[in-house]
Design an enzyme around this catalytic site. Structure first.
Site, PDB file in Angstrom:
ATOM      1  N   ASN A   1       7.326  39.081  12.163  1.00  0.00           N
ATOM      2  CA  ASN A   1       5.928  39.539  12.231  1.00  0.00           C
ATOM      3  C   ASN A   1       5.537  40.090  13.603  1.00  0.00           C
ATOM      4  O   ASN A   1       4.692  40.978  13.690  1.00  0.00           O
ATOM      5  CB  ASN A   1       4.954  38.463  11.758  1.00  0.00           C
ATOM      6  CG  ASN A   1       4.954  37.233  12.606  1.00  0.00           C
ATOM      7  OD1 ASN A   1       5.969  36.879  13.214  1.00  0.00           O
ATOM      8  ND2 ASN A   1       3.823  36.555  12.675  1.00  0.00           N
TER       9      ASN A   1
ATOM     10  N   SER B   1       8.373  29.524   9.774  1.00  0.00           N
ATOM     11  CA  SER B   1       7.598  28.621   8.918  1.00  0.00           C
ATOM     12  C   SER B   1       7.884  27.158   9.234  1.00  0.00           C
ATOM     13  O   SER B   1       8.957  26.817   9.753  1.00  0.00           O
ATOM     14  CB  SER B   1       7.939  28.898   7.455  1.00  0.00           C
ATOM     15  OG  SER B   1       9.293  28.575   7.219  1.00  0.00           O
TER      16      SER B   1
ATOM     17  N   GLU C   1       7.754  26.888  17.085  1.00  0.00           N
ATOM     18  CA  GLU C   1       6.436  27.528  16.925  1.00  0.00           C
ATOM     19  C   GLU C   1       6.298  27.817  15.438  1.00  0.00           C
ATOM     20  O   GLU C   1       6.913  28.739  14.921  1.00  0.00           O
ATOM     21  CB  GLU C   1       6.355  28.817  17.742  1.00  0.00           C
ATOM     22  CG  GLU C   1       6.412  28.621  19.239  1.00  0.00           C
ATOM     23  CD  GLU C   1       5.156  27.999  19.808  1.00  0.00           C
ATOM     24  OE1 GLU C   1       4.108  28.006  19.138  1.00  0.00           O
ATOM     25  OE2 GLU C   1       5.236  27.468  20.928  1.00  0.00           O
ATOM     26  N   LEU C   2       5.503  27.015  14.737  1.00  0.00           N
ATOM     27  CA  LEU C   2       5.541  27.040  13.267  1.00  0.00           C
ATOM     28  C   LEU C   2       4.243  27.592  12.668  1.00  0.00           C
ATOM     29  O   LEU C   2       3.474  28.248  13.344  1.00  0.00           O
ATOM     30  CB  LEU C   2       5.896  25.643  12.772  1.00  0.00           C
ATOM     31  CG  LEU C   2       7.182  25.062  13.397  1.00  0.00           C
ATOM     32  CD1 LEU C   2       7.466  23.657  12.899  1.00  0.00           C
ATOM     33  CD2 LEU C   2       8.380  25.970  13.181  1.00  0.00           C
TER      34      LEU C   2
ATOM     35  N   CYS D   1       0.357  34.225  12.842  1.00  0.00           N
ATOM     36  CA  CYS D   1       0.306  32.758  12.685  1.00  0.00           C
ATOM     37  C   CYS D   1      -1.075  32.199  13.020  1.00  0.00           C
ATOM     38  O   CYS D   1      -1.495  31.204  12.451  1.00  0.00           O
ATOM     39  CB  CYS D   1       1.388  32.102  13.533  1.00  0.00           C
ATOM     40  SG  CYS D   1       1.340  32.636  15.243  1.00  0.00           S
TER      41      CYS D   1
ATOM     42  N   GLU E   1      -0.607  27.997   3.711  1.00  0.00           N
ATOM     43  CA  GLU E   1      -0.815  29.163   4.584  1.00  0.00           C
ATOM     44  C   GLU E   1      -0.637  30.463   3.787  1.00  0.00           C
ATOM     45  O   GLU E   1       0.435  30.710   3.241  1.00  0.00           O
ATOM     46  CB  GLU E   1       0.221  29.108   5.714  1.00  0.00           C
ATOM     47  CG  GLU E   1       0.134  30.253   6.696  1.00  0.00           C
ATOM     48  CD  GLU E   1       1.312  30.260   7.682  1.00  0.00           C
ATOM     49  OE1 GLU E   1       2.351  29.661   7.377  1.00  0.00           O
ATOM     50  OE2 GLU E   1       1.166  30.880   8.744  1.00  0.00           O
TER      51      GLU E   1
ATOM     52  N   GLU F   1       5.162  27.760  24.413  1.00  0.00           N
ATOM     53  CA  GLU F   1       5.585  29.085  24.887  1.00  0.00           C
ATOM     54  C   GLU F   1       4.404  29.667  25.648  1.00  0.00           C
ATOM     55  O   GLU F   1       3.260  29.549  25.207  1.00  0.00           O
ATOM     56  CB  GLU F   1       5.978  29.989  23.712  1.00  0.00           C
ATOM     57  CG  GLU F   1       7.274  29.518  23.067  1.00  0.00           C
ATOM     58  CD  GLU F   1       7.870  30.479  22.053  1.00  0.00           C
ATOM     59  OE1 GLU F   1       7.124  31.279  21.472  1.00  0.00           O
ATOM     60  OE2 GLU F   1       9.091  30.403  21.838  1.00  0.00           O
TER      61      GLU F   1
HETATM   62  P1  NAD Z   1      10.549  31.824   7.655  1.00  0.00           P
HETATM   63  O1  NAD Z   1      10.572  30.506   8.328  1.00  0.00           O
HETATM   64  O2  NAD Z   1      11.013  31.898   6.262  1.00  0.00           O
HETATM   65  O3  NAD Z   1      11.392  32.885   8.483  1.00  0.00           O
HETATM   66  C1  NAD Z   1      11.160  33.090   9.859  1.00  0.00           C
HETATM   67  C2  NAD Z   1      12.456  33.564  10.485  1.00  0.00           C
HETATM   68  O4  NAD Z   1      13.381  32.512  10.419  1.00  0.00           O
HETATM   69  C3  NAD Z   1      13.093  34.750   9.758  1.00  0.00           C
HETATM   70  O5  NAD Z   1      13.648  35.596  10.697  1.00  0.00           O
HETATM   71  C4  NAD Z   1      14.169  34.098   8.919  1.00  0.00           C
HETATM   72  O6  NAD Z   1      15.253  34.944   8.680  1.00  0.00           O
HETATM   73  C5  NAD Z   1      14.566  32.964   9.819  1.00  0.00           C
HETATM   74  N1  NAD Z   1      15.208  31.875   9.126  1.00  0.00           N
HETATM   75  C6  NAD Z   1      15.063  31.490   7.850  1.00  0.00           C
HETATM   76  N2  NAD Z   1      15.879  30.460   7.587  1.00  0.00           N
HETATM   77  C7  NAD Z   1      16.529  30.180   8.740  1.00  0.00           C
HETATM   78  C8  NAD Z   1      17.511  29.234   9.103  1.00  0.00           C
HETATM   79  N3  NAD Z   1      18.006  28.353   8.258  1.00  0.00           N
HETATM   80  N4  NAD Z   1      17.960  29.242  10.386  1.00  0.00           N
HETATM   81  C9  NAD Z   1      17.488  30.117  11.280  1.00  0.00           C
HETATM   82  N5  NAD Z   1      16.566  31.046  10.992  1.00  0.00           N
HETATM   83  C10 NAD Z   1      16.095  31.072   9.725  1.00  0.00           C
HETATM   84  O7  NAD Z   1       9.065  32.350   7.800  1.00  0.00           O
HETATM   85  P2  NAD Z   1       8.441  33.724   7.357  1.00  0.00           P
HETATM   86  O8  NAD Z   1       7.625  33.454   6.156  1.00  0.00           O
HETATM   87  O9  NAD Z   1       9.409  34.808   7.333  1.00  0.00           O
HETATM   88  O10 NAD Z   1       7.514  33.948   8.643  1.00  0.00           O
HETATM   89  C11 NAD Z   1       6.223  33.570   8.691  1.00  0.00           C
HETATM   90  C12 NAD Z   1       6.021  32.156   9.187  1.00  0.00           C
HETATM   91  O11 NAD Z   1       6.245  32.123  10.598  1.00  0.00           O
HETATM   92  C13 NAD Z   1       4.600  31.718   8.993  1.00  0.00           C
HETATM   93  O12 NAD Z   1       4.576  30.379   8.596  1.00  0.00           O
HETATM   94  C14 NAD Z   1       3.993  31.884  10.366  1.00  0.00           C
HETATM   95  O13 NAD Z   1       2.852  31.109  10.608  1.00  0.00           O
HETATM   96  C15 NAD Z   1       5.132  31.498  11.227  1.00  0.00           C
HETATM   97  N6  NAD Z   1       4.943  32.025  12.589  1.00  0.00           N
HETATM   98  C16 NAD Z   1       4.585  31.160  13.578  1.00  0.00           C
HETATM   99  C17 NAD Z   1       4.335  31.644  14.861  1.00  0.00           C
HETATM  100  C18 NAD Z   1       3.941  30.708  15.987  1.00  0.00           C
HETATM  101  O14 NAD Z   1       3.996  31.130  17.142  1.00  0.00           O
HETATM  102  N7  NAD Z   1       3.536  29.474  15.722  1.00  0.00           N
HETATM  103  C19 NAD Z   1       4.450  32.996  15.128  1.00  0.00           C
HETATM  104  C20 NAD Z   1       4.807  33.852  14.087  1.00  0.00           C
HETATM  105  C21 NAD Z   1       5.065  33.356  12.811  1.00  0.00           C
END
Ligand code: NAD
Length: 483
Positions: free
Chosen positions: A151, A228, A249-250, A283, A382, A459
């Site tokens: 994102n 996530s 950072e979730l 997020c 979410e 961060e």
């Molecule tokens: P996701 O957790 O499914 O994927 C996020 C990233 O992690 C992707 O690049 C994915 O390929 C990778 N990933 C998935 N499985 C993995 C594994 N087993 N090992 C390592 N990497 C893996 O989430 P999403 O739906 O693609 O992204 C959105 C989520 O991210 C939302 O929940 C959002 O709130 C969160 N987010 C948090 C922040 C923050 O700073 N707190 C910032 C941006 C996004």
């Protein structure tokens, strides 16, 4: 010759060779395949780990002053490649192009800010109460495995790379499989800045082929993940086996509380701007709106006017104000959440469905739900999309309790003119960050972090570099004392 398709970087060599099948990368604005991402597997991980060991020996011995110089050069390279990066972000994840250029600027600033931290990385010397001297020395934790989402595919890896490199750590980065060209260009910027081989390496492809092998490796001493809560929880459990440090950072599900004394039209306009930014795929996006009953109608009218004015379309067009969702899976999830809320009694005031796209693509209409009951799934799950869930309150204590009634605790917002109310809301909203009369929570100079299920670690700000440091205490006595 700069890459125009995704590559991985192992040691100082770029490659695409793999026995694993490649994955297609889709332009979310059209649904068309752009190119393939080469998929790394355990063999690539093993090679990257060997180079990381050599890279760490060199980089951790490089003085902070010199590390800072290289970090500033990375920033210059990012600025030099701003157009390439902006186009790659817009094409791979669908955000409007002008904002993508802004992301390149913010990524560059991360390296400049952390260069300063590398220059100021000192220990402490103090007298021991038992005699002699205590030396407290910051040391880099070692090899870092970093995983970043799609994102903000440039600034989020930059938030990991910059403090890690400033601390003297080396990083194996796995960018999202949806945004691999952005990761490739970032790697090129690091290389062009003169980082030694093995200090920043980029592994591309499916997470299941990369992250278990990296996280199991004893040599990796730190895992930094943005994504996530579901995946973060899993990576924390995997990291526990070899007792690694983690930064997570979730997810978030930010509440907004509108007090009756707020500047209501200004709050509504600003809230619409931030709600629909990046198609709601932020997020910290406000997603649960608690509006005082005396001002709810006024807020809703202005908010709806702003939402109706949004122009969806090609992210590269200057007329577009909102691009597509990054993937089709999000469309299914949003439709499910919206229809479930309506079935539970919410009123759909705008949108609620996939939008007609002029040239295909994964567009979801700006959506406003009113009178959303607390039991609706969208109030706890979410949405991560352009959906605003509005509800009213009469008593602030009750509104704060409802705002806090979620496992998430990343960002929260409130609008009021009363200073007493500002202090109360800041103290009582259970989240890592609170925006009062604004949504600007991401600062280089301040921590960006969540509480509860929104994460672990920091961060941003002066504390961020500590996530990549171990503090060693050495007690030196000039003579061995008598027993
Ligand atoms: P996701 O957790 O499914 O994927 C996020 C990233 O992690 C992707 O690049 C994915 O390929 C990778 N990933 C998935 N499985 C993995 C594994 N087993 N090992 C390592 N990497 C893996 O989430 P999403 O739906 O693609 O992204 C959105 C989520 O991210 C939302 O929940 C959002 O709130 C969160 N987010 C948090 C922040 C923050 O700073 N707190 C910032 C941006 C996004």
């Amino acid at each position: 010759m700069p890459a125009t398709t995704p590559h991985y970087l192992i040691g100082d060599t770029w490659g695409t060779a793999s026995e694993l099948p490649p994955m297609p990368v889709i332009n979310p604005a059209t649904g068309e395949a752009l190119y393939d991402v080469p998929c790394c597997g355990p063999d690539h991980v093993a090679r990257a780990l060997a180079h990381a060991e050599t890279g760490f020996a060199a980089w951790s011995a490089t003085p902070g002053w010199e590390r800072a110089r290289v970090l500033r050069r990375i920033a210059e390279e990012i600025t030099r490649r701003r157009e390439d990066l902006g186009r790659a972000i817009a094409t791979e994840m669908g955000r409007v192009h002008s904002m993508c250029l802004g992301e390149a600027d913010s990524a560059a600033e991360n390296f400049v800010w952390m260069a300063g931290e590398a220059e100021r990385l000192f220990g402490q010397t103090l007298p021991s109460r038992f005699g002699g001297q205590l030396n407290i020395t910051p040391e880099p934790v070692g090899i870092v495995a970093a995983f970043s989402p799609w994102n903000f595919p440039l600034s989020l890896p930059a938030r990991k790379l910059a403090p890690a490199l400033a601390a003297g750590c080396v990083v194996i980065l796995r960018p999202s499989e949806q945004t691999p060209l952005v990761g490739t260009i970032l790697g090129e910027c690091c290389q062009a800045a003169g980082l030694p081989a093995g200090v920043v390496q980029i592994l591309q492809g499916h997470p299941d082929h990369i992250s278990p092998a990296l996280i199991e490796a004893e040599a990796v001493r730190k895992v930094s993940f943005t994504g996530s809560t579901r995946v973060g929880r899993m990576l924390m459990a995997q990291s526990a086996r070899t007792v690694k440090r983690v930064s997570m950072e979730l997810g978030g599900h930010a509440p907004l509380i509108l007090c009756p004394d707020a500047d209501v039209p200004a709050a509504a306009k600003l809230a619409a701007k931030f709600k629909f930014m990046n198609s709601g795929q932020v997020c910290g996006s406000p997603s649960r709106f608690f509006l005082h009953e005396d001002v709810a109608e006024e807020f809703t009218d202005v908010f709806l006017t702003e939402a109706r004015a949004i122009r969806m379309g090609d992210p590269m067009s200057p007329e577009t104000t909102m691009g597509p969702m990054a993937s089709p899976a999000q469309l299914d999830k949003l439709e499910r959440l919206v229809s479930e809320a309506v079935a539970r009694g919410a009123t759909l005031r705008l949108g609620g469905t996939r939008a007609e796209a002029p040239n295909g693509g994964f567009f979801f209409a700006p959506t406003v739900l009113e009178d959303v009951p607390g039991e609706a799934a969208i109030m706890t799950e979410e949405p991560f999309g352009p959906v605003a869930s509005l509800t009213t309150y009469s008593d602030l204590t009750e509104a704060i309790a409802r705002a806090n009634n979620t496992d998430y605790g990343l960002a929260a917002y409130a609008f009021t003119r009363s200073e007493a109310m500002m202090r109360r809301l800041s103290a009582e909203l259970r989240s890592g960050m609170v925006g009062i009369n604004n949504f600007l929570l991401s600062h280089l100079e301040a921590p960006f972090s969540g509480v509860k299920h929104s994460g672990v670690g920091i961060e941003g700000g002066q504390m961020a570099i500590k996530e990549y440091l171990a503090y060693k205490t050495t007690h030196i006595m000039p003579e061995t004392p008598a027993a």
